[in-house]
Write a protein that holds these residues in place. Structure first.
Motif, PDB file in Angstrom:
ATOM      1  N   LYS A   1       1.167 -11.547   0.315  1.00  0.00           N
ATOM      2  CA  LYS A   1       1.271 -10.568  -0.760  1.00  0.00           C
ATOM      3  C   LYS A   1       0.056  -9.655  -0.736  1.00  0.00           C
ATOM      4  O   LYS A   1      -0.962  -9.966  -0.134  1.00  0.00           O
ATOM      5  N   LYS A   2       0.194  -8.530  -1.430  1.00  0.00           N
ATOM      6  CA  LYS A   2      -0.922  -7.599  -1.593  1.00  0.00           C
ATOM      7  C   LYS A   2      -1.539  -7.797  -2.976  1.00  0.00           C
ATOM      8  O   LYS A   2      -0.826  -7.819  -3.985  1.00  0.00           O
ATOM      9  N   ARG A   3      -2.841  -7.956  -3.004  1.00  0.00           N
ATOM     10  CA  ARG A   3      -3.546  -8.056  -4.282  1.00  0.00           C
ATOM     11  C   ARG A   3      -4.104  -6.687  -4.612  1.00  0.00           C
ATOM     12  O   ARG A   3      -4.828  -6.098  -3.803  1.00  0.00           O
ATOM     13  N   TRP A   4      -3.771  -6.213  -5.822  1.00  0.00           N
ATOM     14  CA  TRP A   4      -4.191  -4.876  -6.260  1.00  0.00           C
ATOM     15  C   TRP A   4      -3.713  -3.804  -5.287  1.00  0.00           C
ATOM     16  O   TRP A   4      -4.288  -2.717  -5.204  1.00  0.00           O
ATOM     17  N   GLY A   5      -2.669  -4.132  -4.538  1.00  0.00           N
ATOM     18  CA  GLY A   5      -2.108  -3.166  -3.617  1.00  0.00           C
ATOM     19  C   GLY A   5      -2.945  -2.893  -2.392  1.00  0.00           C
ATOM     20  O   GLY A   5      -2.628  -2.006  -1.601  1.00  0.00           O
ATOM     21  N   VAL A   6      -4.022  -3.663  -2.214  1.00  0.00           N
ATOM     22  CA  VAL A   6      -4.950  -3.403  -1.111  1.00  0.00           C
ATOM     23  C   VAL A   6      -5.160  -4.628  -0.235  1.00  0.00           C
ATOM     24  O   VAL A   6      -4.942  -4.597   0.983  1.00  0.00           O
ATOM     25  N   PHE A   7      -5.590  -5.743  -0.853  1.00  0.00           N
ATOM     26  CA  PHE A   7      -5.977  -6.924  -0.092  1.00  0.00           C
ATOM     27  C   PHE A   7      -4.779  -7.819   0.166  1.00  0.00           C
ATOM     28  O   PHE A   7      -4.015  -8.137  -0.753  1.00  0.00           O
TER      29      PHE A   7
END
Length: 208
Positions: free
Chosen positions: A111-117
């Motif tokens: 998954k992407k955390r905050w759309g970045v990580f």
């Protein structure tokens, strides 16, 4: 399909639905301590003058255990068990996670955390082995059955790391802790993981 003690710690610590590790720092160190305990049960290592000593360098053909054994054997100056818990934590966790994936007990979800990580989670894929593990531990801790050698080692590590709730979420935590304290008396793995966590906390306080 035999799981290692480190993999069993991971099964207890992972949330079945989200795949997130509960109390991650404690769980990571517990996996490392469980790896040491399993090597000791197999006669590969022991404790001499308070330090970890290699008794048998022959591989066990289990990647997680052989990696740890090689690291211990390669060090010229012996170290205390708690030091090895800290040193092995990262590698031991990665190896335990890989073991669970290879056995089909968890699955990897990216998954992407905050759309970045990008982060990975490991929800349950096959719950039968974990259910059997928990049932066996419950018979020992909650019902008073005598543990076998592997259960004794696993419970000592769980107790030393303070992972009582991860293992027995619905039980009376005070009663669980009392029973596990009795079961863990004299077990060096329990002391090692506890001391490693204490040292980590002291280092964190000092740095802040």
């Amino acid at each position: 399909m035999k799981t290692t003690l480190g993999e069993e710690i991971m099964l207890l610590a992972l949330d079945d639905e989200t795949g997130v590790v509960q109390e991650r720092t404690r769980a990571d160190h517990a996996v490392a301590a469980a790896t040491l305990a399993e090597l000791a049960l197999a006669g590969r290592i022991g404790i001499a003058d308070g330090k970890v000593a290699v008794h048998d360098r022959s591989p066990m053909n289990v990647p997680a255990l052989d990696t740890a054994l090689e690291a211990i054997a390669a060090r010229e100056k012996p170290a205390e068990p708690y030091a090895w818990v800290s040193r092995l934590a990262g590698t031991a966790v990665a190896d335990a996670r890989r073991g669970l994936l290879d056995k089909g007990l968890v699955r990897e979800v990216r998954k992407k955390r905050w759309g970045v990580f990008s982060v990975s989670r490991y929800p349950e894929a096959d719950g039968a082995p974990e259910a059997a593990l928990r049932a066996g531990l419950a018979r020992v801790v909650l019902d008073g059955t005598d543990p076998d050698e592997r259960q004794s080692a696993l419970l000592a590590v769980v107790h030393g790391a303070g992972l009582h709730k991860a293992a027995f979420a619905e039980a009376d935590q005070r009663a669980v802790a009392r029973r596990m304290e009795l079961l863990s008396q004299g077990n060096w793995a329990a002391v090692a993981v506890r001391k490693a966590l204490e040292n980590l906390q002291i280092a964190f306080i000092a740095s802040t």
